[in-house]
Every structure is written in structure tokens, then in C-alpha cells.
Design an enzyme around this catalytic site. Structure first.
Site, mmCIF file in Angstrom:
data_model
loop_
_atom_site.group_PDB
_atom_site.id
_atom_site.type_symbol
_atom_site.label_atom_id
_atom_site.label_comp_id
_atom_site.label_asym_id
_atom_site.label_seq_id
_atom_site.Cartn_x
_atom_site.Cartn_y
_atom_site.Cartn_z
ATOM 1 N N ASN A 9 -20.373 7.830 64.260
ATOM 2 C CA ASN A 9 -19.161 8.121 65.189
ATOM 3 C C ASN A 9 -18.265 8.843 64.580
ATOM 4 O O ASN A 9 -17.465 8.476 64.050
ATOM 5 C CB ASN A 9 -18.689 6.849 65.755
ATOM 6 C CG ASN A 9 -17.560 7.059 66.857
ATOM 7 O OD1 ASN A 9 -17.296 8.226 67.289
ATOM 8 N ND2 ASN A 9 -16.656 6.122 67.148
ATOM 9 N N HIS A 95 -15.430 2.059 73.427
ATOM 10 C CA HIS A 95 -14.933 1.877 72.200
ATOM 11 C C HIS A 95 -13.611 1.408 72.011
ATOM 12 O O HIS A 95 -12.911 1.731 72.984
ATOM 13 C CB HIS A 95 -15.118 3.291 71.569
ATOM 14 C CG HIS A 95 -14.991 3.418 69.982
ATOM 15 N ND1 HIS A 95 -13.537 3.187 69.409
ATOM 16 C CD2 HIS A 95 -15.600 3.368 68.887
ATOM 17 C CE1 HIS A 95 -13.659 2.885 68.068
ATOM 18 N NE2 HIS A 95 -14.983 3.027 67.832
ATOM 19 N N GLU A 97 -11.006 2.175 70.794
ATOM 20 C CA GLU A 97 -9.982 3.126 70.576
ATOM 21 C C GLU A 97 -9.918 3.845 71.958
ATOM 22 O O GLU A 97 -8.895 4.174 72.337
ATOM 23 C CB GLU A 97 -10.387 4.335 69.650
ATOM 24 C CG GLU A 97 -10.082 3.796 68.176
ATOM 25 C CD GLU A 97 -11.044 4.580 67.340
ATOM 26 O OE1 GLU A 97 -11.692 5.471 67.466
ATOM 27 O OE2 GLU A 97 -11.082 3.706 66.037
ATOM 28 N N GLU A 167 -17.848 -4.530 67.362
ATOM 29 C CA GLU A 167 -17.028 -3.787 66.341
ATOM 30 C C GLU A 167 -15.504 -4.690 66.414
ATOM 31 O O GLU A 167 -14.867 -4.350 67.405
ATOM 32 C CB GLU A 167 -16.782 -2.477 66.799
ATOM 33 C CG GLU A 167 -17.956 -1.585 66.476
ATOM 34 C CD GLU A 167 -17.630 -0.008 66.568
ATOM 35 O OE1 GLU A 167 -18.158 0.569 65.554
ATOM 36 O OE2 GLU A 167 -16.677 0.391 67.209
ATOM 37 N N SER A 213 -15.872 -0.546 59.259
ATOM 38 C CA SER A 213 -15.905 -0.336 57.980
ATOM 39 C C SER A 213 -17.148 -0.136 57.223
ATOM 40 O O SER A 213 -16.984 -0.685 56.129
ATOM 41 C CB SER A 213 -14.828 -1.119 57.145
ATOM 42 O OG SER A 213 -13.352 -0.885 57.651
HETATM 43 P P1 PGA Z 1 -15.194 2.791 60.835
HETATM 44 O O1 PGA Z 1 -15.440 3.055 62.318
HETATM 45 O O2 PGA Z 1 -16.662 2.704 60.254
HETATM 46 O O3 PGA Z 1 -14.474 4.036 60.427
HETATM 47 O O4 PGA Z 1 -14.629 1.472 60.531
HETATM 48 C C1 PGA Z 1 -16.350 2.276 63.327
HETATM 49 C C2 PGA Z 1 -16.258 2.638 64.647
HETATM 50 O O5 PGA Z 1 -15.137 2.897 65.169
HETATM 51 O O6 PGA Z 1 -17.323 2.998 65.292
#
Ligand code: PGA
Length: 261
Positions: A9, A95, A97, A167, A213
Site C-alpha cells: 500500500n 483502511h 486512515e 491492522e 509496521s
Molecule cells: P505501515 O502501513 O506498514 O507503514 O505501518 C501499513 C498500512 O497502513 O497498510
């Protein structure tokens, strides 16, 4: 047996030149991998260029989002029909976000999942709790509620087609990793919940990923669990060497699980 899948992503990152460079390298690297599926989720404006570069390759192109309506007066939105025209076949839905910064609700997400399935996309349905919920010991309860709301009124046939990504928000982009053991617990609960909504056969077909992460030096902790079917990778998917190592890891673990099921 479920095939492992690694999804990169990119979020709102990379210039067009960097994106092209990364995709050329990945195309070359992934062509020899048959035990693992790979997908990348570039920003919308790069999709057409990258779809053309990846023609004939085994890398899926996935959108980071879409609106649930087919067309109409929705300034700034992109419809499933438009993505279909680009040969995009997967889409991230829900997601954290999108939930946090764009106020997407569980019912918006449910509409998007239904719309994605109607247009034969594989939805990558994201769920996960924040730190406050994790510390209160209610992570399982929280994620179960998100699963039930996002998958509301889906048929068994449709449920079988989705991919779920667990996540935990506190692990996204923070460098804090959710341990393999804790992630596996939630992933098992998600599979159990899908079973309650359908059948054992359906729930055994659904791929459930971990995300948050992920790096090449910590992912073996997660991917070793047979219930964790891959990873949704943010930051580490922007660097070719790092993403390639994560793909290799999933590829080798898949082969191992196949020989010792
Ligand atoms: P990250 O993001 O690997 O940078 O923590 C994961 C994601 O938001 O899908």
C-alpha cells in the site's frame, strides 16, 4: 490451501518516475515467484501508466479506495466502473486512515464492499483497533464488531471472495509491531466470526492478512502462523529491496507450509 499474498500500500507517496522504476524492478523479481501473490496499490493518478507496464505480469494492481456509486455528481470520487476499465481487480476498503481522516463509517464501508463485489473486485477489507481499545483489553470485541458491520448482509458466495487485513492502528507507520502471537489471536477470531456468518468451508477459504509496521526483519514472526495468509505493507513497500525480501519470506513460508501442512 490458501495462497499467501503480499500487498504493498503506497498511500500518497512516490513520484511518477520513482513509481515506474519500482514497478519495473518488481515485475522482474516477481516473475519467478509462483507460491505467493503480489499486489501493489499506487495512487489513482499512476494506475493507467503502471497497468500498462505490468501487462502480462503476475502482479495485481489494487486501488487504495473507491466510491460505491457507479457514476454521478460526486466531485473528486472514483467509481468501480472506472477502475474496471483500467483492469484494476482489487481495492482496499476501510483502511484506518480513510476511517480517521475522511470519516468513513462502518456502513460506508459495507456499501463499498458490496459495490466492489458487484464489479468483481476483490475487496481488501481493513479492520483494527486503536491503542486505547487495545489497552482496555477490548481489541477482539472491537474488531469483531467491525467485521460484522462491514460484512453485513453479504452472501456466502460473496464472503468467500474477500480478503481481510487486520491492522492495529497503533502499529501502522509507528514502528511498533503487534506480536505474531497477538496478531494470530485476532486473525483466528476473525476466521471464527466469518464461519459464524457462513460455513467452515467459506471461512477456510478467506485470506486474512496482518498489517502494521511490517519489515523484512520482523515479518517472519507473523507469516509463520498458518492462519496469517500474508501482509498489507505500507512504508516497506516503497523500497524495492525491502519489499522484495518480504515477498521472498512469504514465498518460502508458503512452500514450507505446503510440505508440512
Ligand atoms: P505501515 O502501513 O506498514 O507503514 O505501518 C501499513 C498500512 O497502513 O497498510
Amino acid at each position: 490451501m490458501r495462497k499467501k499474498i503480499i500487498i504493498g500500500n503506497w498511500k500518497m507517496n512516490l513520484s511518477l518516475a520513482d513509481a515506474q522504476d519500482l514497478v519495473f524492478k518488481l515485475k522482474n523479481q516477481v516473475k519467478t515467484k509462483s507460491a505467493v501473490e503480489v499486489a501493489i496499490c499506487p495512487p489513482y493518478v499512476y494506475l493507467l501508466t503502471l497497468v500498462n507496464i505490468l501487462k502480462g505480469s503476475n502482479i495485481h494492481i489494487c486501488a487504495q479506495n473507491m466510491f460505491h456509486k457507479e457514476n454521478g455528481a460526486y466531485t473528486g470520487e472514483i467509481s468501480p466502473e472506472m477502475l474496471t476499465d483500467l483492469h484494476v481487480n482489487m481495492v482496499i476498503v476501510g483502511h484506518s486512515e480513510r476511517r480517521q481522516y475522511f470519516h468513513e463509517t462502518d456502513s460506508d464501508i459495507n456499501l463499498k464492499i458490496k459495490s466492489a463485489l458487484k464489479f468483481s473486485f476483490t475487496p481488501i477489507f481493513c479492520v483494527g483497533e486503536d491503542l486505547k481499545v487495545r489497552e482496555s483489553g477490548k481489541a477482539e470485541e472491537w474488531v469483531k464488531r467491525q467485521i460484522l458491520a462491514g460484512l453485513k448482509d453479504l452472501s456466502k458466495i460473496d464472503l468467500e471472495k474477500i480478503i481481510v487485513a487486520y491492522e492495529p492502528i497503533w502499529a501502522i507507520g509507528t514502528g511498533k509491531i503487534c506480536s505474531g502471537e497477538d496478531a494470530n489471536k485476532i486473525v483466528k477470531m476473525i476466521r471464527e466470526t466469518i464461519k459464524e456468518l457462513s460455513t467452515n468451508i467459506v471461512s477456510e477459504k478467506v485470506r486474512i492478512l496482518y498489517g502494521g509496521s511490517i519489515k523484512s526483519d520482523n515479518f517472519s514472526e507473523h507469516i509463520k502462523y498458518p492462519d496469517i495468509d500474508g501482509g498489507l505493507v505500507g512504508g516497506a513497500s516503497l523500497k524495492f529491496e525491502e519489499f522484495a525480501k518480504i515477498i521472498d519470506l512469504a514465498d518460502s513460508v508458503h512452500a514450507l507450509h505446503q510440505s508440512h501442512p
